[in-house]
Design an enzyme around this catalytic site. Structure first.
Site, PDB file in Angstrom:
ATOM      1  CG  ASP A  14      -1.874  -1.194   1.214  1.00  0.00           C
ATOM      2  OD1 ASP A  14      -2.189  -1.693   0.123  1.00  0.00           O
ATOM      3  OD2 ASP A  14      -2.265  -1.634   2.303  1.00  0.00           O
ATOM      4  CE  LYS A  17       2.319  -2.458  -4.295  1.00  0.00           C
ATOM      5  NZ  LYS A  17       2.007  -2.051  -2.902  1.00  0.00           N
ATOM      6  N   GLY A  41      -4.621  -4.299  -3.737  1.00  0.00           N
ATOM      7  CA  GLY A  41      -5.594  -3.248  -4.034  1.00  0.00           C
ATOM      8  C   GLY A  41      -4.813  -2.010  -4.413  1.00  0.00           C
ATOM      9  CG  HIS A  42      -2.107  -2.044  -6.916  1.00  0.00           C
ATOM     10  ND1 HIS A  42      -1.227  -2.641  -7.788  1.00  0.00           N
ATOM     11  CD2 HIS A  42      -1.833  -2.571  -5.701  1.00  0.00           C
ATOM     12  CE1 HIS A  42      -0.462  -3.493  -7.113  1.00  0.00           C
ATOM     13  NE2 HIS A  42      -0.812  -3.475  -5.855  1.00  0.00           N
ATOM     14  CD  GLN A 225       0.729  -8.996  -2.484  1.00  0.00           C
ATOM     15  OE1 GLN A 225       1.388  -9.679  -3.234  1.00  0.00           O
ATOM     16  NE2 GLN A 225      -0.507  -8.663  -2.767  1.00  0.00           N
TER      17      GLN A 225
HETATM   18  P1  GDP Z   1      -0.767   0.343  -3.535  1.00  0.00           P
HETATM   19  O1  GDP Z   1      -1.368  -0.928  -3.066  1.00  0.00           O
HETATM   20  O2  GDP Z   1       0.704   0.420  -3.292  1.00  0.00           O
HETATM   21  O3  GDP Z   1      -1.110   0.677  -4.957  1.00  0.00           O
HETATM   22  O4  GDP Z   1      -1.404   1.488  -2.632  1.00  0.00           O
HETATM   23  P2  GDP Z   1      -2.954   1.637  -2.203  1.00  0.00           P
HETATM   24  O5  GDP Z   1      -3.726   2.126  -3.364  1.00  0.00           O
HETATM   25  O6  GDP Z   1      -3.426   0.409  -1.517  1.00  0.00           O
HETATM   26  O7  GDP Z   1      -2.850   2.723  -1.059  1.00  0.00           O
HETATM   27  C1  GDP Z   1      -2.328   3.987  -1.281  1.00  0.00           C
HETATM   28  C2  GDP Z   1      -3.402   5.023  -0.888  1.00  0.00           C
HETATM   29  O8  GDP Z   1      -2.806   6.303  -0.768  1.00  0.00           O
HETATM   30  C3  GDP Z   1      -4.475   5.180  -1.950  1.00  0.00           C
HETATM   31  O9  GDP Z   1      -5.684   5.530  -1.316  1.00  0.00           O
HETATM   32  C4  GDP Z   1      -3.954   6.333  -2.800  1.00  0.00           C
HETATM   33  O10 GDP Z   1      -4.992   7.032  -3.484  1.00  0.00           O
HETATM   34  C5  GDP Z   1      -3.322   7.201  -1.754  1.00  0.00           C
HETATM   35  N1  GDP Z   1      -2.153   7.980  -2.187  1.00  0.00           N
HETATM   36  C6  GDP Z   1      -1.167   7.640  -3.051  1.00  0.00           C
HETATM   37  N2  GDP Z   1      -0.219   8.600  -3.086  1.00  0.00           N
HETATM   38  C7  GDP Z   1      -0.622   9.564  -2.231  1.00  0.00           C
HETATM   39  C8  GDP Z   1      -0.051  10.824  -1.812  1.00  0.00           C
HETATM   40  O11 GDP Z   1       1.027  11.222  -2.216  1.00  0.00           O
HETATM   41  N3  GDP Z   1      -0.755  11.535  -0.886  1.00  0.00           N
HETATM   42  C9  GDP Z   1      -1.944  11.118  -0.380  1.00  0.00           C
HETATM   43  N4  GDP Z   1      -2.554  11.884   0.518  1.00  0.00           N
HETATM   44  N5  GDP Z   1      -2.517   9.944  -0.764  1.00  0.00           N
HETATM   45  C10 GDP Z   1      -1.848   9.187  -1.652  1.00  0.00           C
HETATM   46  P1  IMO Z   2      -0.946  -4.200  -2.219  1.00  0.00           P
HETATM   47  O1  IMO Z   2      -0.480  -4.762  -3.537  1.00  0.00           O
HETATM   48  C1  IMO Z   2      -0.954  -4.600   2.121  1.00  0.00           C
HETATM   49  C2  IMO Z   2      -0.969  -8.669   3.726  1.00  0.00           C
HETATM   50  C3  IMO Z   2      -2.179  -9.111   4.508  1.00  0.00           C
HETATM   51  C4  IMO Z   2      -1.522 -10.040   5.510  1.00  0.00           C
HETATM   52  C5  IMO Z   2      -0.445 -10.726   4.668  1.00  0.00           C
HETATM   53  C6  IMO Z   2      -0.838 -12.076   4.108  1.00  0.00           C
HETATM   54  O2  IMO Z   2      -2.219  -3.481  -2.295  1.00  0.00           O
HETATM   55  O3  IMO Z   2       0.148  -3.424  -1.567  1.00  0.00           O
HETATM   56  P2  IMO Z   2      -2.396 -12.787   2.073  1.00  0.00           P
HETATM   57  O4  IMO Z   2      -3.859 -12.558   1.830  1.00  0.00           O
HETATM   58  O5  IMO Z   2      -1.509 -12.230   1.029  1.00  0.00           O
HETATM   59  O6  IMO Z   2      -2.070 -14.229   2.380  1.00  0.00           O
HETATM   60  O7  IMO Z   2      -2.098 -11.992   3.439  1.00  0.00           O
HETATM   61  O8  IMO Z   2      -0.163  -9.839   3.606  1.00  0.00           O
HETATM   62  N1  IMO Z   2      -1.228  -8.165   2.360  1.00  0.00           N
HETATM   63  C7  IMO Z   2      -1.168  -6.872   2.020  1.00  0.00           C
HETATM   64  N2  IMO Z   2      -0.970  -5.778   2.781  1.00  0.00           N
HETATM   65  N3  IMO Z   2      -1.097  -4.485   0.777  1.00  0.00           N
HETATM   66  C8  IMO Z   2      -1.268  -5.580   0.016  1.00  0.00           C
HETATM   67  O9  IMO Z   2      -1.270  -5.525  -1.338  1.00  0.00           O
HETATM   68  C9  IMO Z   2      -1.368  -6.834   0.630  1.00  0.00           C
HETATM   69  N4  IMO Z   2      -1.564  -8.099   0.176  1.00  0.00           N
HETATM   70  C10 IMO Z   2      -1.457  -8.899   1.241  1.00  0.00           C
HETATM   71  O10 IMO Z   2      -2.807  -8.029   5.133  1.00  0.00           O
HETATM   72  O11 IMO Z   2      -0.877  -9.279   6.497  1.00  0.00           O
HETATM   73 MG    MG Z   3      -2.895  -1.606  -1.797  1.00  0.00          MG
END
Ligand code: GDP
Ligand code: IMO
Ligand code: MG
Length: 431
Positions: A14, A17, A41-42, A225
């Protein structure tokens, strides 16, 4: 010649990416996922509109970009079809631009049932998985009994394999976990529908990528991840079930490791973790609550609250070395706006001794205590800034210190969730 970039999370996922992959796709021909599954979840925010992707690579919102799901990704057909339908309903053409490797292991209902039943059985020792069946699907792959996407196109083989899997997994579910069995008859019918819907997209992704790389096209390889969730190098056993590292970009998609020019690591300006397991710099005070609130730290897949803490330079430095990261992107800098003081963990203390490198497994991390240095915060807003020069001096100093501690240059800084809210000092696909 094309250029090829691996984009990885360097913390516990998270890191942002999806946003960065989408942004950098302006100069790419395609985006490739190589590990993980719909546990990811991206989030992409374009002109205020939010899209969350789980299996579809984060290039899909740019017309003409081709998206590839490599053999290293475990694919749940029902989840993928739901995602495709949602995107197509929003007017995005997916099916003609999405390519699925015949070698992807299929995530079946047995896998999610087992994942959830095991978590219940683990009780206080639960991993906090996403419950999507990712671990059990990878187990079936390694046990050489799994179903692959290509098998969906061979109806007889598929039905035979499902009978064997049904006998084995339903025995475990009912006799060991006291859980409900999966209806294999109904599953066989689902599989026929999946084959029809996904069939045209299933093919030889490694072969296609090899040809396009030779032609001179450029690709982004999108990690899911993060480095600290890596099955080998992460906080084992509180990890995911795949190698999240740069090396798997090659294995998980079928391209040679020598093609990559840049390994771009994405880190948040602080740290978060969703799920259980060690987290040395976790904050349990008002500052932690403020980061969670301002950063909207809720899981993009499960909606669970993310744990928050200060930046941990020890784990990020180690992850950068393990993955050959040679360029860094710091996201969510804006979330730190308004703090008087910011802390950075630059070492761990174990038995009174300070160390700057440590194994990351849970047993090793249990014994460490973070050693912090304190730097001044800033009160100006950094939201939406697009130039380094426009950042407050304290924010620039903070970034410089992170880069110095981690030993990698910071080439991109994100100052908001929107595609445009970004400072790009160096674009990895620009010659
Ligand atoms: P990923 O899994 O690495 O793609 O990241 P996620 O989408 O799960 O989580 C990142 C969260 O931070 C999302 O809600 C994005 O919209 C938000 N986000 C990304 N970059 C920024 C930033 O620079 N500032 C803020 N405030 N939010 C951001
Ligand atoms: P993105 O790509 C954050 C975490 C779960 C748990 C561990 C194992 O959005 O960054 P799993 O279901 O993979 O067997 O769970 O990994 N986890 C993540 N945490 N971002 C993710 O994906 C994750 N995918 C799995 O919360 O701790
Ligand atoms: Mg994510």
């Amino acid at each position: 010649m094309g250029r090829h970039v691996v984009i990885l999370g360097v913390q516990w996922g998270d890191e942002g990416k999806g946003k960065i992959v989408d942004l950098l796709t302006d100069r790419a021909d395609g985006v490739v996922r190589f590990q993980g599954g719909h546990n990811a979840g991206h989030t992409l925010v374009i002109e205020g509109q939010k899209t969350v992707l789980h299996l579809v690579p984060s290039g899909i919102l740019r017309p003409n970009i081709h998206c590839y799901i490599g053999n290293g990704v475990v694919v749940a057909p029902d989840a993928l079809l739901a995602e495709i339908n949602q995107l197509e309903a929003a007017g995005i053409d997916v099916t003609s631009r999405l390519h699925l490797s015949a070698g992807c292991p299929v995530v079946l209902p047995f896998h999610s049932a087992l994942d959830q039943a095991r978590e219940v059985k683990r009780g206080g020792q639960a991993i906090g998985t996403t419950g999507r069946g990712i671990g059990p699907a990878y187990e079936d792959k390694v046990a050489r009994r799994g179903l692959r996407l290509g098998d969906l196109l061979r109806a007889n083989l598929c039905a035979e394999r499902l009978d064997v899997l049904g006998e084995y997994h339903n025995f475990m579910l009912t006799s060991y976990y006291d859980a409900a069995p999966v209806d294999v008859g109904a599953l066989k019918e689902n599989v026929i529908e999946w084959a029809e819907a996904l069939g045209p997209m299933i093919g030889d992704v490694a072969g296609a990528l090899g040809a396009k790389v030779t032609e001179g096209q450029s690709f982004l390889f999108e990690g899911a991840q993060g480095a600290l969730l890596d099955i080998d190098h992460g906080t084992y056993p509180f990890v995911t079930s795949s190698n999240t590292g740069a090396g798997n970009a090659s294995v998980g998609s079928g391209v040679g490791p020598a093609i990559f020019d840049t390994v771009l690591g994405i880190v948040k300006a602080y740290t978060t973790r969703v799920g259980n397991g060690p987290f040395p710099t976790e904050l349990f005070d008002d500052v932690g609550a403020r980061l969670a609130d301002k950063g909207q730290e809720f899981g993009a897949t499960t909606g669970r609250p993310r744990r928050c803490g200060w930046f941990d330079a020890v784990s990020v430095r180690r992850a950068c070395r393990l993955n050959g990261i040679n360029s860094l992107c710091v996201t969510k800098l804006d979330v730190l706006d308004g703090l008087d003081e910011i802390k950075i963990c630059h070492a761990y203390r174990i038995d009174g001794e300070e160390i700057e490198n440590s194994l990351m497994d849970a047993a090793a991390l249990e014994a460490v205590e973070p050693v912090y240095e304190s730097v001044p915060g800033w009160h100006e807003s950094t939201v939406g800034h697009r130039e380094v020069a426009a950042l407050p001096g304290a924010a620039r100093s903070y970034l410089e210190r992170l880069s110095e501690l981690v030993g990698v240059p910071i080439d991109i800084v994100s100052t908001g969730p929107g595609r445009d809210e970004t400072i790009v000092r160096r674009h990895p696909l620009k010659g």
